[in-house]
Design an enzyme around this catalytic site. Structure first.
Site, PDB file in Angstrom:
ATOM      1  N   SER A 121       0.837  -1.200   0.000  1.00 55.09           N
ATOM      2  CA  SER A 121       0.000   0.000   0.000  1.00 55.09           C
ATOM      3  C   SER A 121       0.869   1.246   0.000  1.00 55.09           C
ATOM      4  O   SER A 121       2.095   1.172   0.005  1.00 55.09           O
ATOM      5  CB  SER A 121      -0.886   0.007   1.244  1.00 55.09           C
ATOM      6  OG  SER A 121      -0.085   0.326   2.370  1.00 55.09           O
ATOM      7  N   LYS A 122       0.200   2.380   0.038  1.00 56.31           N
ATOM      8  CA  LYS A 122       0.902   3.672   0.051  1.00 56.31           C
ATOM      9  C   LYS A 122       1.947   3.725   1.162  1.00 56.31           C
ATOM     10  O   LYS A 122       2.970   4.362   1.020  1.00 56.31           O
ATOM     11  CB  LYS A 122      -0.099   4.811   0.271  1.00 56.31           C
ATOM     12  CG  LYS A 122      -0.880   5.164  -0.973  1.00 56.31           C
ATOM     13  CD  LYS A 122      -1.234   6.651  -0.954  1.00 56.31           C
ATOM     14  CE  LYS A 122      -1.884   7.075  -2.252  1.00 56.31           C
ATOM     15  NZ  LYS A 122      -3.318   6.827  -2.300  1.00 56.31           N
ATOM     16  N   ARG A 123       1.645   3.071   2.247  1.00 57.14           N
ATOM     17  CA  ARG A 123       2.564   3.116   3.393  1.00 57.14           C
ATOM     18  C   ARG A 123       3.918   2.456   3.071  1.00 57.14           C
ATOM     19  O   ARG A 123       4.907   2.704   3.731  1.00 57.14           O
ATOM     20  CB  ARG A 123       1.930   2.445   4.619  1.00 57.14           C
ATOM     21  CG  ARG A 123       1.431   3.468   5.631  1.00 57.14           C
ATOM     22  CD  ARG A 123       0.532   2.845   6.649  1.00 57.14           C
ATOM     23  NE  ARG A 123      -0.783   2.584   6.061  1.00 57.14           N
ATOM     24  CZ  ARG A 123      -1.435   1.446   6.141  1.00 57.14           C
ATOM     25  NH1 ARG A 123      -0.912   0.437   6.796  1.00 57.14           N
ATOM     26  NH2 ARG A 123      -2.609   1.308   5.600  1.00 57.14           N
ATOM     27  N   ASP A 124       3.946   1.637   2.046  1.00 58.02           N
ATOM     28  CA  ASP A 124       5.219   1.017   1.647  1.00 58.02           C
ATOM     29  C   ASP A 124       6.031   1.921   0.734  1.00 58.02           C
ATOM     30  O   ASP A 124       7.061   1.514   0.198  1.00 58.02           O
ATOM     31  CB  ASP A 124       4.949  -0.325   0.962  1.00 58.02           C
ATOM     32  CG  ASP A 124       4.255  -1.296   1.905  1.00 58.02           C
ATOM     33  OD1 ASP A 124       4.889  -1.664   2.906  1.00 58.02           O
ATOM     34  OD2 ASP A 124       3.094  -1.646   1.674  1.00 58.02           O
ATOM     35  N   GLY A 125       5.547   3.142   0.548  1.00 60.50           N
ATOM     36  CA  GLY A 125       6.346   4.137  -0.164  1.00 60.50           C
ATOM     37  C   GLY A 125       6.098   4.192  -1.658  1.00 60.50           C
ATOM     38  O   GLY A 125       6.456   5.156  -2.301  1.00 60.50           O
TER      39      GLY A 125
END
Ligand code: GLU
Length: 483
Positions: free
Chosen positions: A252-256
Protein backbone atom coordinates in the site's frame (compact mmCIF):
# COMPACT_ATOMS: atom_id res chain seq x y z
CA UNK A 1 -12.18 -20.08 -29.67
CA UNK A 2 -10.08 -16.97 -29.88
CA UNK A 3 -9.01 -15.75 -26.49
CA UNK A 4 -10.17 -12.23 -25.60
CA UNK A 5 -9.02 -10.70 -22.33
CA UNK A 6 -9.10 -7.21 -20.91
CA UNK A 7 -7.59 -4.90 -18.36
CA UNK A 8 -10.27 -2.70 -16.88
CA UNK A 9 -8.73 0.01 -14.72
CA UNK A 10 -10.75 2.65 -12.93
CA UNK A 11 -9.15 6.06 -13.56
CA UNK A 12 -9.39 7.12 -9.93
CA UNK A 13 -5.62 7.26 -9.47
CA UNK A 14 -2.36 6.77 -11.33
CA UNK A 15 -1.52 3.34 -12.77
CA UNK A 16 -1.22 1.15 -9.69
CA UNK A 17 1.34 -1.65 -9.39
CA UNK A 18 -1.48 -4.16 -8.78
CA UNK A 19 -3.34 -3.08 -11.90
CA UNK A 20 -0.12 -3.13 -13.90
CA UNK A 21 0.64 -6.67 -12.73
CA UNK A 22 -2.90 -7.77 -13.66
CA UNK A 23 -2.30 -6.16 -17.05
CA UNK A 24 0.95 -8.13 -17.39
CA UNK A 25 -0.80 -11.45 -16.76
CA UNK A 26 -3.60 -10.61 -19.19
CA UNK A 27 -1.08 -9.48 -21.80
CA UNK A 28 1.04 -12.63 -21.36
CA UNK A 29 -2.03 -14.84 -21.65
CA UNK A 30 -3.24 -13.03 -24.77
CA UNK A 31 0.15 -13.16 -26.45
CA UNK A 32 0.69 -16.80 -25.50
CA UNK A 33 -2.62 -17.85 -26.99
CA UNK A 34 -2.59 -15.50 -29.98
CA UNK A 35 -5.59 -13.76 -28.44
CA UNK A 36 -6.71 -10.16 -28.11
CA UNK A 37 -5.88 -7.82 -25.24
CA UNK A 38 -8.40 -5.03 -24.66
CA UNK A 39 -8.19 -1.83 -22.61
CA UNK A 40 -11.41 -0.72 -20.99
CA UNK A 41 -11.55 2.36 -18.80
CA UNK A 42 -14.11 1.94 -16.01
CA UNK A 43 -14.89 5.60 -15.47
CA UNK A 44 -18.45 5.44 -14.20
CA UNK A 45 -17.44 6.86 -10.81
CA UNK A 46 -17.77 10.43 -12.01
CA UNK A 47 -16.62 12.03 -8.78
CA UNK A 48 -13.33 10.17 -8.51
CA UNK A 49 -12.45 9.57 -12.18
CA UNK A 50 -10.14 12.10 -13.81
CA UNK A 51 -8.86 12.40 -17.39
CA UNK A 52 -5.28 12.82 -16.15
CA UNK A 53 -5.48 9.41 -14.48
CA UNK A 54 -6.74 7.86 -17.73
CA UNK A 55 -3.78 9.48 -19.45
CA UNK A 56 -1.38 8.23 -16.78
CA UNK A 57 -2.73 4.67 -17.00
CA UNK A 58 -2.37 4.57 -20.78
CA UNK A 59 1.12 6.04 -20.83
CA UNK A 60 2.18 3.73 -17.98
CA UNK A 61 0.97 0.62 -19.82
CA UNK A 62 2.76 1.78 -22.95
CA UNK A 63 5.93 2.55 -21.01
CA UNK A 64 5.91 -1.04 -19.70
CA UNK A 65 5.43 -2.41 -23.21
CA UNK A 66 1.88 -3.62 -22.59
CA UNK A 67 0.36 -2.64 -25.90
CA UNK A 68 -3.35 -3.32 -26.30
CA UNK A 69 -5.14 -4.49 -29.43
CA UNK A 70 -8.56 -2.88 -28.92
CA UNK A 71 -9.74 0.16 -27.03
CA UNK A 72 -9.56 2.15 -24.96
CA UNK A 73 -13.29 1.76 -24.46
CA UNK A 74 -14.90 4.04 -21.90
CA UNK A 75 -17.81 2.97 -19.75
CA UNK A 76 -19.21 6.51 -19.69
CA UNK A 77 -19.73 6.15 -23.45
CA UNK A 78 -21.62 2.92 -23.04
CA UNK A 79 -24.35 3.95 -20.60
CA UNK A 80 -27.11 3.06 -23.08
CA UNK A 81 -25.98 -0.55 -23.09
CA UNK A 82 -26.22 -0.74 -19.31
CA UNK A 83 -29.64 0.91 -19.30
CA UNK A 84 -30.91 -1.61 -21.83
CA UNK A 85 -29.65 -4.51 -19.75
CA UNK A 86 -31.24 -3.11 -16.59
CA UNK A 87 -34.54 -2.64 -18.42
CA UNK A 88 -34.32 -6.22 -19.68
CA UNK A 89 -33.82 -7.52 -16.14
CA UNK A 90 -36.75 -5.42 -14.89
CA UNK A 91 -38.97 -6.67 -17.71
CA UNK A 92 -38.06 -10.26 -16.90
CA UNK A 93 -38.83 -9.77 -13.24
CA UNK A 94 -35.20 -10.52 -12.33
CA UNK A 95 -34.72 -7.02 -11.00
CA UNK A 96 -37.08 -4.70 -9.12
CA UNK A 97 -37.39 -1.27 -7.58
CA UNK A 98 -36.45 -0.91 -3.95
CA UNK A 99 -37.72 2.22 -2.20
CA UNK A 100 -35.92 1.84 1.11
CA UNK A 101 -34.54 5.05 2.55
CA UNK A 102 -31.00 5.21 3.88
CA UNK A 103 -32.46 5.48 7.41
CA UNK A 104 -34.42 2.27 6.92
CA UNK A 105 -31.33 0.49 5.61
CA UNK A 106 -29.36 1.76 8.56
CA UNK A 107 -32.00 0.53 11.03
CA UNK A 108 -31.96 -2.84 9.26
CA UNK A 109 -28.19 -3.10 9.71
CA UNK A 110 -28.39 -2.04 13.37
CA UNK A 111 -31.00 -4.69 14.09
CA UNK A 112 -28.91 -7.35 12.35
CA UNK A 113 -25.86 -6.31 14.32
CA UNK A 114 -27.83 -6.50 17.57
CA UNK A 115 -28.76 -10.08 16.62
CA UNK A 116 -25.18 -10.98 15.75
CA UNK A 117 -26.07 -11.32 12.09
CA UNK A 118 -23.95 -10.20 9.16
CA UNK A 119 -25.33 -6.99 7.66
CA UNK A 120 -27.32 -7.56 4.49
CA UNK A 121 -30.33 -6.26 2.62
CA UNK A 122 -33.32 -8.37 3.69
CA UNK A 123 -34.99 -8.28 0.27
CA UNK A 124 -38.04 -6.59 1.80
CA UNK A 125 -39.14 -4.80 -1.38
CA UNK A 126 -38.84 -7.82 -3.64
CA UNK A 127 -42.51 -8.33 -4.12
CA UNK A 128 -44.17 -4.96 -3.70
CA UNK A 129 -47.69 -4.64 -5.04
CA UNK A 130 -48.44 -1.82 -7.51
CA UNK A 131 -50.38 -0.10 -4.66
CA UNK A 132 -47.39 -0.24 -2.33
CA UNK A 133 -45.14 1.19 -5.06
CA UNK A 134 -47.63 3.96 -5.75
CA UNK A 135 -47.74 4.81 -2.05
CA UNK A 136 -43.94 5.10 -1.85
CA UNK A 137 -43.89 7.28 -4.96
CA UNK A 138 -46.60 9.45 -3.50
CA UNK A 139 -44.35 9.95 -0.46
CA UNK A 140 -41.74 11.27 -2.88
CA UNK A 141 -39.42 8.29 -2.46
CA UNK A 142 -37.07 7.28 -5.24
CA UNK A 143 -36.03 3.75 -6.04
CA UNK A 144 -32.78 1.99 -6.68
CA UNK A 145 -32.85 -1.11 -8.88
CA UNK A 146 -31.98 -4.37 -7.20
CA UNK A 147 -31.11 -7.68 -8.82
CA UNK A 148 -32.52 -10.82 -7.18
CA UNK A 149 -30.03 -13.14 -5.55
CA UNK A 150 -31.59 -16.30 -4.21
CA UNK A 151 -30.20 -17.29 -0.85
CA UNK A 152 -30.26 -20.99 -1.61
CA UNK A 153 -28.47 -20.63 -4.91
CA UNK A 154 -25.02 -22.17 -5.03
CA UNK A 155 -22.52 -20.55 -7.38
CA UNK A 156 -19.66 -22.73 -8.59
CA UNK A 157 -16.83 -21.99 -10.97
CA UNK A 158 -13.51 -23.56 -11.91
CA UNK A 159 -11.01 -20.82 -11.22
CA UNK A 160 -7.95 -21.25 -13.43
CA UNK A 161 -5.67 -20.29 -10.54
CA UNK A 162 -7.59 -21.25 -7.42
CA UNK A 163 -9.41 -24.39 -8.52
CA UNK A 164 -13.08 -24.99 -7.75
CA UNK A 165 -14.79 -22.06 -6.06
CA UNK A 166 -18.14 -22.40 -4.32
CA UNK A 167 -20.24 -19.51 -3.06
CA UNK A 168 -23.60 -19.52 -1.40
CA UNK A 169 -26.16 -16.94 -2.57
CA UNK A 170 -26.93 -16.15 1.06
CA UNK A 171 -23.36 -14.87 1.51
CA UNK A 172 -23.71 -12.15 -1.09
CA UNK A 173 -25.45 -9.54 1.04
CA UNK A 174 -28.98 -9.89 -0.31
CA UNK A 175 -30.42 -8.56 -3.57
CA UNK A 176 -27.79 -6.26 -5.03
CA UNK A 177 -28.18 -2.73 -6.25
CA UNK A 178 -27.45 -2.45 -9.97
CA UNK A 179 -28.64 1.13 -10.53
CA UNK A 180 -28.81 4.18 -8.28
CA UNK A 181 -31.86 6.36 -7.78
CA UNK A 182 -32.72 8.45 -10.84
CA UNK A 183 -31.73 12.10 -11.00
CA UNK A 184 -34.93 12.84 -12.89
CA UNK A 185 -38.03 10.75 -12.25
CA UNK A 186 -38.64 10.28 -16.01
CA UNK A 187 -35.31 8.44 -16.36
CA UNK A 188 -36.84 5.48 -14.55
CA UNK A 189 -33.57 4.64 -12.84
CA UNK A 190 -30.21 6.23 -12.20
CA UNK A 191 -26.56 5.46 -12.74
CA UNK A 192 -25.77 1.80 -13.46
CA UNK A 193 -23.37 0.26 -10.94
CA UNK A 194 -20.09 -1.54 -11.23
CA UNK A 195 -21.04 -5.24 -11.33
CA UNK A 196 -23.75 -4.70 -13.93
CA UNK A 197 -21.55 -2.54 -16.16
CA UNK A 198 -18.66 -5.02 -16.04
CA UNK A 199 -20.86 -7.92 -17.05
CA UNK A 200 -22.55 -6.03 -19.88
CA UNK A 201 -19.15 -4.95 -21.17
CA UNK A 202 -17.61 -8.39 -20.89
CA UNK A 203 -20.55 -9.85 -22.81
CA UNK A 204 -20.46 -7.15 -25.52
CA UNK A 205 -16.70 -7.38 -25.86
CA UNK A 206 -16.89 -11.19 -26.06
CA UNK A 207 -14.41 -11.60 -23.22
CA UNK A 208 -13.46 -15.27 -22.88
CA UNK A 209 -11.22 -15.06 -19.78
CA UNK A 210 -11.50 -12.65 -16.87
CA UNK A 211 -8.09 -12.46 -15.20
CA UNK A 212 -8.12 -10.06 -12.26
CA UNK A 213 -7.11 -9.63 -8.63
CA UNK A 214 -8.45 -11.91 -5.92
CA UNK A 215 -10.12 -8.90 -4.30
CA UNK A 216 -12.82 -9.37 -6.97
CA UNK A 217 -13.79 -12.92 -5.98
CA UNK A 218 -17.05 -11.91 -4.28
CA UNK A 219 -17.91 -9.80 -7.33
CA UNK A 220 -17.37 -12.83 -9.53
CA UNK A 221 -20.01 -14.79 -7.65
CA UNK A 222 -22.50 -11.95 -8.20
CA UNK A 223 -21.45 -11.43 -11.80
CA UNK A 224 -21.98 -15.07 -12.72
CA UNK A 225 -25.63 -14.65 -11.70
CA UNK A 226 -25.86 -11.58 -13.94
CA UNK A 227 -24.40 -13.43 -16.94
CA UNK A 228 -27.01 -16.11 -16.49
CA UNK A 229 -29.81 -13.61 -16.07
CA UNK A 230 -28.75 -11.81 -19.24
CA UNK A 231 -28.71 -15.13 -21.10
CA UNK A 232 -25.04 -15.16 -21.78
CA UNK A 233 -22.26 -17.75 -21.47
CA UNK A 234 -20.09 -17.30 -18.40
CA UNK A 235 -16.40 -16.61 -19.16
CA UNK A 236 -13.53 -18.47 -17.54
CA UNK A 237 -12.23 -16.77 -14.39
CA UNK A 238 -8.73 -16.57 -12.94
CA UNK A 239 -8.07 -14.63 -9.75
CA UNK A 240 -4.49 -13.53 -9.29
CA UNK A 241 -2.84 -13.30 -5.86
CA UNK A 242 -2.40 -9.96 -4.16
CA UNK A 243 0.97 -8.25 -3.99
CA UNK A 244 2.13 -8.20 -0.37
CA UNK A 245 4.76 -6.22 1.50
CA UNK A 246 7.48 -7.86 3.61
CA UNK A 247 5.07 -8.11 6.57
CA UNK A 248 2.64 -10.07 4.43
CA UNK A 249 0.10 -7.22 4.23
CA UNK A 250 -1.30 -5.84 0.99
CA UNK A 251 1.28 -3.51 -0.61
CA UNK A 252 0.00 0.00 0.00
CA UNK A 253 0.90 3.67 0.05
CA UNK A 254 2.56 3.12 3.39
CA UNK A 255 5.22 1.02 1.65
CA UNK A 256 6.35 4.14 -0.16
CA UNK A 257 5.22 3.17 -3.64
CA UNK A 258 2.00 2.36 -5.30
CA UNK A 259 2.00 3.76 -8.77
CA UNK A 260 4.20 2.83 -11.70
CA UNK A 261 5.32 6.48 -11.75
CA UNK A 262 6.86 6.00 -8.31
CA UNK A 263 9.01 3.18 -9.64
CA UNK A 264 9.98 5.23 -12.65
CA UNK A 265 11.04 8.13 -10.43
CA UNK A 266 13.10 5.74 -8.31
CA UNK A 267 15.21 4.90 -11.34
CA UNK A 268 13.82 1.55 -12.44
CA UNK A 269 13.75 0.60 -16.10
CA UNK A 270 10.43 -0.47 -17.63
CA UNK A 271 11.99 -3.76 -18.83
CA UNK A 272 13.06 -4.55 -15.26
CA UNK A 273 9.68 -3.74 -13.72
CA UNK A 274 7.84 -5.72 -16.40
CA UNK A 275 10.24 -8.64 -15.86
CA UNK A 276 9.80 -8.48 -12.09
CA UNK A 277 6.01 -8.24 -12.31
CA UNK A 278 5.96 -11.52 -14.26
CA UNK A 279 7.67 -13.14 -11.29
CA UNK A 280 5.21 -11.63 -8.82
CA UNK A 281 2.98 -14.67 -8.72
CA UNK A 282 4.08 -16.62 -11.79
CA UNK A 283 6.83 -19.25 -11.89
CA UNK A 284 8.38 -19.96 -15.29
CA UNK A 285 8.73 -23.64 -16.24
CA UNK A 286 12.47 -23.26 -15.67
CA UNK A 287 12.23 -21.74 -12.23
CA UNK A 288 15.90 -20.71 -12.25
CA UNK A 289 15.27 -18.32 -15.10
CA UNK A 290 14.81 -14.83 -13.74
CA UNK A 291 15.72 -12.47 -16.55
CA UNK A 292 13.43 -12.39 -19.55
CA UNK A 293 11.52 -9.99 -21.74
CA UNK A 294 7.74 -9.88 -21.75
CA UNK A 295 7.74 -11.60 -25.14
CA UNK A 296 9.94 -14.41 -23.81
CA UNK A 297 7.70 -14.83 -20.77
CA UNK A 298 4.63 -14.89 -23.04
CA UNK A 299 5.99 -17.91 -24.90
CA UNK A 300 5.99 -19.92 -21.70
CA UNK A 301 3.10 -18.37 -19.79
CA UNK A 302 0.23 -20.40 -18.40
CA UNK A 303 -2.33 -19.61 -15.71
CA UNK A 304 -1.59 -23.00 -14.10
CA UNK A 305 1.81 -21.72 -13.04
CA UNK A 306 0.36 -18.68 -11.28
CA UNK A 307 0.44 -19.20 -7.52
CA UNK A 308 -2.54 -18.95 -5.23
CA UNK A 309 -0.60 -17.49 -2.33
CA UNK A 310 0.07 -13.77 -2.13
CA UNK A 311 3.22 -12.56 -3.87
CA UNK A 312 5.72 -10.85 -1.57
CA UNK A 313 7.28 -7.77 -3.03
CA UNK A 314 11.05 -8.12 -2.79
CA UNK A 315 12.98 -4.90 -3.29
CA UNK A 316 16.33 -6.68 -3.41
CA UNK A 317 15.17 -8.86 -6.24
CA UNK A 318 13.82 -5.91 -8.18
CA UNK A 319 17.08 -4.03 -7.64
CA UNK A 320 19.06 -7.01 -8.82
CA UNK A 321 16.93 -7.38 -11.95
CA UNK A 322 17.21 -3.66 -12.64
CA UNK A 323 20.99 -3.78 -12.30
CA UNK A 324 21.16 -6.70 -14.75
CA UNK A 325 19.32 -4.64 -17.35
CA UNK A 326 21.36 -1.51 -16.64
CA UNK A 327 24.65 -3.38 -16.91
CA UNK A 328 23.74 -4.90 -20.25
CA UNK A 329 22.27 -1.75 -21.81
CA UNK A 330 24.32 -0.40 -24.74
CA UNK A 331 25.90 2.95 -23.84
CA UNK A 332 23.96 4.66 -26.62
CA UNK A 333 20.73 3.68 -24.84
CA UNK A 334 22.01 4.36 -21.36
CA UNK A 335 23.19 7.94 -21.93
CA UNK A 336 19.75 9.43 -22.75
CA UNK A 337 18.40 7.78 -19.59
CA UNK A 338 21.19 9.23 -17.45
CA UNK A 339 21.08 12.76 -18.83
CA UNK A 340 17.89 13.70 -16.89
CA UNK A 341 19.51 12.33 -13.73
CA UNK A 342 22.64 14.46 -14.20
CA UNK A 343 20.59 17.49 -15.16
CA UNK A 344 18.32 16.97 -12.19
CA UNK A 345 21.38 17.05 -9.92
CA UNK A 346 22.44 20.35 -11.49
CA UNK A 347 25.59 18.97 -13.13
CA UNK A 348 26.85 21.15 -15.98
CA UNK A 349 26.14 19.32 -19.25
CA UNK A 350 26.36 20.68 -22.74
CA UNK A 351 24.30 18.26 -24.79
CA UNK A 352 25.78 19.47 -28.08
CA UNK A 353 29.44 19.22 -27.13
CA UNK A 354 29.55 16.57 -24.45
CA UNK A 355 28.16 13.53 -26.33
CA UNK A 356 31.36 11.49 -26.43
CA UNK A 357 32.38 12.55 -22.93
CA UNK A 358 28.99 11.57 -21.46
CA UNK A 359 29.20 8.22 -23.25
CA UNK A 360 32.61 7.56 -21.63
CA UNK A 361 31.27 8.64 -18.26
CA UNK A 362 28.22 6.36 -18.66
CA UNK A 363 30.51 3.47 -19.59
CA UNK A 364 32.64 4.14 -16.52
CA UNK A 365 29.80 4.17 -13.99
CA UNK A 366 27.46 1.63 -15.62
CA UNK A 367 28.81 -1.38 -13.71
CA UNK A 368 28.08 0.39 -10.40
CA UNK A 369 24.48 1.30 -11.19
CA UNK A 370 21.58 -0.48 -9.53
CA UNK A 371 19.07 2.24 -10.32
CA UNK A 372 19.30 5.13 -12.77
CA UNK A 373 19.24 7.51 -9.82
CA UNK A 374 22.59 6.08 -8.64
CA UNK A 375 24.19 7.95 -11.55
CA UNK A 376 24.16 11.13 -9.46
CA UNK A 377 26.29 9.77 -6.64
CA UNK A 378 28.43 7.60 -8.93
CA UNK A 379 29.46 10.53 -11.11
CA UNK A 380 29.49 13.25 -8.49
CA UNK A 381 33.30 13.20 -8.31
CA UNK A 382 33.62 13.76 -12.02
CA UNK A 383 31.72 16.98 -12.55
CA UNK A 384 33.24 20.45 -12.19
CA UNK A 385 36.60 22.11 -11.91
CA UNK A 386 36.50 22.33 -8.13
CA UNK A 387 38.06 19.72 -5.89
CA UNK A 388 35.82 18.65 -3.05
CA UNK A 389 38.55 17.51 -0.68
CA UNK A 390 37.26 14.98 1.82
CA UNK A 391 38.82 13.72 5.01
CA UNK A 392 40.37 10.59 3.52
CA UNK A 393 41.63 12.63 0.55
CA UNK A 394 43.25 15.22 2.79
CA UNK A 395 44.90 12.47 4.80
CA UNK A 396 46.37 10.98 1.65
CA UNK A 397 47.68 14.35 0.50
CA UNK A 398 49.63 14.59 3.77
CA UNK A 399 51.50 11.35 3.00
CA UNK A 400 55.16 11.75 2.16
CA UNK A 401 55.70 12.15 -1.57
CA UNK A 402 52.06 12.96 -2.32
CA UNK A 403 52.72 16.59 -3.11
CA UNK A 404 55.53 15.68 -5.48
CA UNK A 405 53.18 13.33 -7.31
CA UNK A 406 50.62 16.08 -7.76
CA UNK A 407 53.16 18.62 -8.91
CA UNK A 408 54.53 16.25 -11.52
CA UNK A 409 51.02 15.25 -12.60
CA UNK A 410 50.06 18.92 -12.91
CA UNK A 411 53.07 19.69 -15.10
CA UNK A 412 52.28 16.64 -17.21
CA UNK A 413 48.64 17.62 -17.45
CA UNK A 414 49.48 21.14 -18.57
CA UNK A 415 51.86 19.93 -21.27
CA UNK A 416 49.59 17.18 -22.62
CA UNK A 417 46.63 18.57 -24.56
CA UNK A 418 45.06 15.21 -25.35
CA UNK A 419 45.63 12.48 -22.85
CA UNK A 420 45.25 8.81 -23.82
CA UNK A 421 44.85 5.83 -21.54
CA UNK A 422 48.34 4.56 -22.44
CA UNK A 423 49.91 7.95 -21.73
CA UNK A 424 48.18 8.17 -18.37
CA UNK A 425 49.37 4.67 -17.48
CA UNK A 426 52.91 5.51 -18.66
CA UNK A 427 52.96 8.66 -16.56
CA UNK A 428 52.02 6.78 -13.42
CA UNK A 429 54.80 4.23 -14.06
CA UNK A 430 57.27 7.02 -14.77
CA UNK A 431 56.35 8.88 -11.55
CA UNK A 432 56.63 5.71 -9.52
CA UNK A 433 60.17 5.16 -10.72
CA UNK A 434 61.30 8.75 -10.76
CA UNK A 435 60.02 9.66 -7.32
CA UNK A 436 61.04 6.34 -5.84
CA UNK A 437 57.55 5.77 -4.43
CA UNK A 438 55.32 2.76 -4.21
CA UNK A 439 52.85 2.59 -7.09
CA UNK A 440 50.00 2.47 -4.59
CA UNK A 441 51.11 5.78 -3.07
CA UNK A 442 51.28 7.39 -6.49
CA UNK A 443 47.87 6.16 -7.48
CA UNK A 444 46.17 7.01 -4.20
CA UNK A 445 47.71 10.48 -4.15
CA UNK A 446 46.70 11.15 -7.72
CA UNK A 447 43.23 9.98 -6.95
CA UNK A 448 42.99 12.25 -3.91
CA UNK A 449 44.34 15.18 -5.95
CA UNK A 450 41.88 14.62 -8.78
CA UNK A 451 38.80 13.56 -6.93
CA UNK A 452 39.26 14.65 -3.33
CA UNK A 453 38.89 11.13 -1.95
CA UNK A 454 40.65 7.79 -2.24
CA UNK A 455 37.42 5.97 -3.15
CA UNK A 456 35.71 6.07 -6.52
CA UNK A 457 35.61 4.82 -10.07
CA UNK A 458 38.59 3.63 -12.12
CA UNK A 459 41.45 6.13 -11.71
CA UNK A 460 42.80 6.18 -15.26
CA UNK A 461 39.37 6.57 -16.83
CA UNK A 462 38.47 9.27 -14.33
CA UNK A 463 41.69 11.13 -15.01
CA UNK A 464 40.97 11.02 -18.74
CA UNK A 465 37.47 12.34 -18.28
CA UNK A 466 38.60 15.20 -16.06
CA UNK A 467 41.44 16.00 -18.41
CA UNK A 468 39.12 16.11 -21.42
CA UNK A 469 36.97 18.71 -19.72
CA UNK A 470 39.95 20.79 -18.59
CA UNK A 471 39.11 20.05 -14.94
CA UNK A 472 42.25 18.06 -14.07
CA UNK A 473 44.54 21.09 -14.00
CA UNK A 474 42.46 23.32 -11.69
CA UNK A 475 41.75 20.40 -9.36
CA UNK A 476 45.42 19.42 -9.09
CA UNK A 477 46.33 23.08 -8.52
CA UNK A 478 43.79 23.30 -5.73
CA UNK A 479 44.99 20.02 -4.20
CA UNK A 480 48.58 21.24 -4.11
CA UNK A 481 47.49 24.47 -2.45
CA UNK A 482 45.35 22.64 0.13
CA UNK A 483 47.59 19.63 0.69
N1 GLU B 1 -12.31 -1.66 -12.47
C1 GLU B 1 -11.88 -2.72 -11.64
C2 GLU B 1 -10.65 -2.33 -10.86
O1 GLU B 1 -10.01 -1.37 -11.21
C3 GLU B 1 -11.53 -3.96 -12.41
C4 GLU B 1 -12.70 -4.75 -12.74
C5 GLU B 1 -12.43 -6.06 -13.43
O2 GLU B 1 -11.30 -6.36 -13.81
O3 GLU B 1 -13.41 -6.75 -13.63
O4 GLU B 1 -10.36 -2.97 -9.88
Amino acid sequence: MTVRVRIAPSPTGNLHIGTARTAVFNWLFARHTGGTFILRVEDTDLERSKPEYTENIQSGLQWLGLNWDEGPFFQTQRLDHYRQAIQQLLDQGLAYRCYCTSEELEQMREAQKANNQAPRYDNRHRNLSPEQEAAFLAEGRQAVIRFRIDDDRQIVWQDQIRGQMVWQGSDLGGDMVIARTPEKAEDGFGQPLYNLAVVVDDIDMAITHVIRGEDHIANTAKQILLYEALGSAVPTFAHTPLILNQEGKKLSKRDGVTSIDDFRAMGFLPQAIANYMCLLGWTPPDSTQEIFTLAEAAEQFSLERVNKAGAKFDWQKLDWINSQYLHSLPTAELVPLLIPQWQGAGYAIDLEKDGAWLASLAGLIAPSLTRLTDAVAESKLLFGDRLDLQEDGAKQLAVEGAKAVLEAALAFSQSTPELTLDEAKGEINRLTKELGLKKGVVMKSLRAGLMGTVQGPDLLQSWLLLHQKGWATPRLTQAIAQG
